[in-house]
Scaffold this motif. Structure first.
Motif, PDB file in Angstrom:
ATOM      1  N   ARG A  46     -35.435  41.536 -55.475  1.00 60.98           N
ATOM      2  CA  ARG A  46     -35.315  42.684 -54.581  1.00 60.98           C
ATOM      3  C   ARG A  46     -34.478  42.240 -53.388  1.00 60.98           C
ATOM      4  O   ARG A  46     -34.822  41.276 -52.694  1.00 60.98           O
ATOM      5  N   SER A  48     -32.421  43.401 -49.828  1.00 55.71           N
ATOM      6  CA  SER A  48     -32.371  44.419 -48.792  1.00 55.71           C
ATOM      7  C   SER A  48     -31.336  44.045 -47.736  1.00 55.71           C
ATOM      8  O   SER A  48     -31.230  42.879 -47.350  1.00 55.71           O
ATOM      9  N   LEU A  50     -30.467  44.500 -43.927  1.00 54.94           N
ATOM     10  CA  LEU A  50     -31.165  44.852 -42.691  1.00 54.94           C
ATOM     11  C   LEU A  50     -30.158  45.025 -41.550  1.00 54.94           C
ATOM     12  O   LEU A  50     -29.119  44.355 -41.511  1.00 54.94           O
ATOM     13  N   VAL A  58     -34.452  48.393 -42.382  1.00 54.13           N
ATOM     14  CA  VAL A  58     -33.901  48.300 -43.730  1.00 54.13           C
ATOM     15  C   VAL A  58     -32.920  49.453 -43.943  1.00 54.13           C
ATOM     16  O   VAL A  58     -33.301  50.631 -43.880  1.00 54.13           O
ATOM     17  N   TYR A  60     -30.751  49.426 -46.750  1.00 54.19           N
ATOM     18  CA  TYR A  60     -30.549  49.596 -48.191  1.00 54.19           C
ATOM     19  C   TYR A  60     -31.355  48.547 -48.938  1.00 54.19           C
ATOM     20  O   TYR A  60     -31.433  47.385 -48.528  1.00 54.19           O
ATOM     21  N   THR A  61     -31.987  48.948 -50.033  1.00 51.92           N
ATOM     22  CA  THR A  61     -32.729  48.024 -50.893  1.00 51.92           C
ATOM     23  C   THR A  61     -32.439  48.357 -52.347  1.00 51.92           C
ATOM     24  O   THR A  61     -32.343  49.535 -52.721  1.00 51.92           O
ATOM     25  N   GLU A  62     -32.284  47.319 -53.167  1.00 49.78           N
ATOM     26  CA  GLU A  62     -32.109  47.512 -54.594  1.00 49.78           C
ATOM     27  C   GLU A  62     -32.840  46.407 -55.347  1.00 49.78           C
ATOM     28  O   GLU A  62     -33.161  45.348 -54.773  1.00 49.78           O
ATOM     29  N   THR A  85     -34.078  52.152 -51.650  1.00 50.98           N
ATOM     30  CA  THR A  85     -33.983  52.666 -50.279  1.00 50.98           C
ATOM     31  C   THR A  85     -32.513  52.835 -49.914  1.00 50.98           C
ATOM     32  O   THR A  85     -31.733  51.892 -50.033  1.00 50.98           O
ATOM     33  N   THR A 117     -33.995  35.206 -45.429  1.00 50.02           N
ATOM     34  CA  THR A 117     -33.113  36.231 -44.869  1.00 50.02           C
ATOM     35  C   THR A 117     -31.926  35.541 -44.226  1.00 50.02           C
ATOM     36  O   THR A 117     -32.096  34.615 -43.429  1.00 50.02           O
TER      37      THR A 117
END
Length: 351
Positions: A46, A48, A50, A58, A60-62, A85, A117
């Protein structure tokens, strides 16, 4: 905790019919808590994007499910996963700093564990610009990126007993003959190729940068196998008591002898190589940056384990109460003493 070790920087990747690239290539090695590769397995990821900081909003998340190879390596394109997201196209790259959060489930499911991150630097922001400095008039960013990237190709002609490589940078083919009784397998990494001719007792490697083939002879009784390390190749000749490394930048082979009674294991990562000679009580590391070997002695009563980082290595000598790290930038070993009553665990953090 499962870990993920980044192998390369992020690169823009062009999509069909896209004037400005809408994806970021991502390559990594999945490691377990012991530092071993999660080989030939599905891993769940996953990712994201940030905003502003590592704890920011957040945008965008995929998610992805990717199969690793024998070394734990996998590839994906951020922007081509399953969105959960936001949208990748909706990210405003030009407005403030952006950070990439990576989470992974080494079992291939959705029980994600935070890996880390990292701040996204200049490459993704080029997507907001549309042109590059120095680009000719009328050329889109996609045109420039496509022209600056290339893929080499190789194959083996078993009937003619030759290995062929097409170097896209020069637009030419080159070949390397091998013994008629052989059926070699070609190995490739970062535009470079290699194979072993056991009949001739030689390993051959092609450098994409130099555009040339180079050979390295090994002992007639040896049966080495090639170890990959992001652009470079290595192998161990146990009968000749030597480790050989092919440096793709220079197109040359170098070697490091070890004690004849030792049976070291070769580790490679990010172009670097390392191994421990327990008979000589030394750890050896090859720097991809300088193309040289460096060694570090340890106490004879110690049996350290080599921890592999991005182009660097480290180990603990509990007998001498010292931690040693191979500095990839300077190709030197650096030590730090610790209290004799302590038994620390060595951890790593990539940047």
């Amino acid at each position: 905790m499962k870990k993920l070790l980044l192998l390369s920087a992020l690169f823009i990747t062009s999509l069909i019919f896209a004037q400005i690239p809408q994806g970021i290539s991502y390559q990594a090695i999945a490691l377990n808590g012991s530092g071993n590769a999660v080989a030939n397995s599905n891993v769940g990821l996953r990712l994201s994007v940030l905003n502003t900081s590592a704890t920011g909003t957040v945008l965008y998340t995929e998610t992805h499910t990717k199969m690793t190879n024998a070394q734990g390596l996998f590839n994906l394109v951020i922007g081509q996963g399953t969105p959960t997201t936001g949208t990748f196209a909706g990210i405003t790259w030009a407005n403030g700093s952006k950070f990439l959060k990576v989470e992974m489930d080494a079992a291939g499911g959705t029980n994600y564990t935070l890996v880390g991150t990292t701040q996204l630097l200049s490459v993704p922001y080029a997507m907001a610009a549309g042109t590059l400095a120095g680009a000719t008039a009328g050329n889109s960013l996609a045109d420039v990126v496509q022209e600056s990237q290339y893929t080499n190709f190789g194959f083996i002609d078993y009937s003619a007993n030759k290995a062929y490589v097409f170097n896209a940078m020069t637009g030419t083919w080159s070949n390397q003959p091998y013994s008629a009784s052989e059926s070699p397998e070609m190995t490739a990494t970062e535009g470079n190729f290699a194979f072993v001719d056991y009949t001739a007792h030689k390993a051959y490697a092609f450098s994409g940068a130099a555009g040339t083939w180079s050979s390295q002879t090994f002992s007639a009784s040896a049966s080495p196998s090639i170890t990959l390390s992001k652009g470079n190749f290595g192998f161990i000749d146990y009968d000749g008591a030597k480790v050989y490394v092919f440096n793709s930048k220079t197109g040359t082979w170098s070697n490091q002898p070890f004690n004849a009674s030792a049976s070291p294991e070769l580790s490679g990562n990010y172009g670097a190589f390392g191994f421990v000679d327990y008979s000589a009580n030394k750890a050896y590391a090859f720097s991809a940056k300088t193309g040289t070997w460096a060694n570090q002695s340890f106490n004879a009563s110690s049996s350290p384990e080599l921890l592999v980082g991005i182009g660097s290595f480290a180990f603990l000598d509990y007998s001498d109460n010292k931690a040693y790290v191979f500095n990839a930038a300077t190709a030197t070993w650096v030590s730090q003493t610790f209290n004799g009553s302590s038994s620390p665990d060595l951890s790593q953090s990539d940047n």
